[in-house]
Design an enzyme around this catalytic site. Structure first.
Site, PDB file in Angstrom:
ATOM      1  CD  GLU A  31      -4.472   4.114  -0.821  1.00  0.00           C
ATOM      2  OE1 GLU A  31      -4.483   4.525   0.341  1.00  0.00           O
ATOM      3  OE2 GLU A  31      -5.469   4.171  -1.577  1.00  0.00           O
ATOM      4  CG  ASP A  76      -1.799   1.119   1.412  1.00  0.00           C
ATOM      5  OD1 ASP A  76      -2.972   0.963   1.080  1.00  0.00           O
ATOM      6  OD2 ASP A  76      -1.340   2.188   1.880  1.00  0.00           O
ATOM      7  CB  ILE A  77       0.917   4.361  -2.011  1.00  0.00           C
ATOM      8  CG1 ILE A  77       1.069   3.602  -3.336  1.00  0.00           C
ATOM      9  CG2 ILE A  77       1.758   5.642  -2.041  1.00  0.00           C
ATOM     10  CD1 ILE A  77       0.599   4.379  -4.548  1.00  0.00           C
TER      11      ILE A  77
END
Length: 323
Positions: free
Chosen positions: A236, A193-194
């Site tokens: 994301e 995940d960003i």
């Protein structure tokens, strides 16, 4: 009068033979050309006088001789008709395609019928080949198949990142779960995940956020092996199924992608936007009752990476006792 009628009939037959829109070729037992109609003349550029009594394979070296002899010998020996369609063999004679509608095809697609011809002793002394131009049918079918393949690809692909979408990726994970459960072996599921993606969107705009997602998907593709299956899980979040990969291999892959993303900023309007990711992975375990539990395990490991300060890699095996 009868004689005149017979001559008329012969004339009509010869006229039809030379003008019919199919190829007609007669070969003897040594594959020498005995009959060559107007269709064959028009498409080959060779007059009947130029091919008569000539070896077929000398005239047309592009013919698949081994295949052609095998097809013909069964007709000679068994005295039965034989057929071939373009899906099996696109063409026998490599004729250029001049049809305006199907100009995309370089060569004429052909179906063919092989017919045994007997002499007065009921022996098959010759074979007749009837050649049909099916280029229109073949091209239309190929275009339809290509269109269906593209539509299927679109239905499986996330439009922004060009990775598999969640639905298709999850169906492949389910198959891998069942395969590994049945056959044993090891596979791993990785999720990342960003970090602080909302900050990227708020500070630079959603267009920059989209560019970041595209950028990470390109980086991810550079690290994948042919057997790995990557997708966009949503927002994301990204997922990768690492086939035939043990915990050590999954950790090496995860660390490689983490470092690569950290060291490769997103270029947006001449700005360098640095992003990092938090990664979690879970190796297959018989403790997982289904593939959803496998996803949950990788997800928990990913969120543990966030809790530990982000831009980290966490294995589910290291936290499952605390989960």
């Amino acid at each position: 009068m009868a004689a005149d009628l017979d001559m008329n009939e012969i004339h009509w037959l010869m006229d039809m033979f030379n003008t019919v829109d199919v190829g007609l070729v007669v070969l003897d037992r040594d594959y020498r050309v005995c009959v060559w109609n107007g269709f064959m003349e028009n498409h080959s550029g060779l007059l009947p006088s130029a091919v008569k009594h000539k070896d077929l394979f000398d005239l047309f070296p592009a013919i698949d001789e081994k295949w052609f002899r095998s097809k013909s010998e069964s007709v000679f020996v068994l005295k039965n008709r034989s057929f071939t369609i373009w899906e099996q063999q696109p063409y026998i004679f490599r004729f250029k395609n001049y049809r305006p509608i199907t100009g995309k095809a370089e060569y004429m697609y052909q179906n063919a019928t092989f017919i045994p011809l007997t002499n007065i002793r009921a022996e098959v002394s010759h074979i007749c080949i009837i050649l049909y131009d099916v280029t229109d049918i073949a091209v239309n079918k190929k275009e339809l198949e290509d269109l269906n393949a593209r539509l299927e690809q679109v239905s499986q692909t996330d439009s922004l990142t060009q990775l598999y979408n969640r639905g298709h990726w999850e169906s492949t994970l389910k198959q891998e779960f069942l395969r590994t459960k049945r056959n044993g072996g090891s596979s791993a599921l990785l999720m990342f995940d960003i970090d602080r993606f909302k900050v990227v969107n708020d500070e630079y705009g959603h267009t920059c956020g989209d560019e970041a997602l595209r950028h990470l998907s390109k980086l991810l593709k550079t690290t994948l092996r042919e057997t790995d299956i990557a997708g966009r899980y949503g927002g994301e979040e990204f997922v990768v199924t690492l086939l035939d990969t043990d915990e050590k291999g999954a950790e090496i892959f995860a660390e490689r992608i983490r470092v690569l993303i950290e060291q490769s900023p997103v270029m947006y309007k001449q700005l360098e936007v640095k992003v990092t990711v938090s990664i979690g992975f879970a190796c297959f375990s018989n403790e997982f009752k289904d593939h959803e539990r496998w996803i949950e395990a990788a997800d928990k490991a990913m969120y543990q990476s966030k809790k530990n300060g982000r831009n980290k890699v966490t294995a589910y095996a290291d936290i499952k006792n605390d989960a």
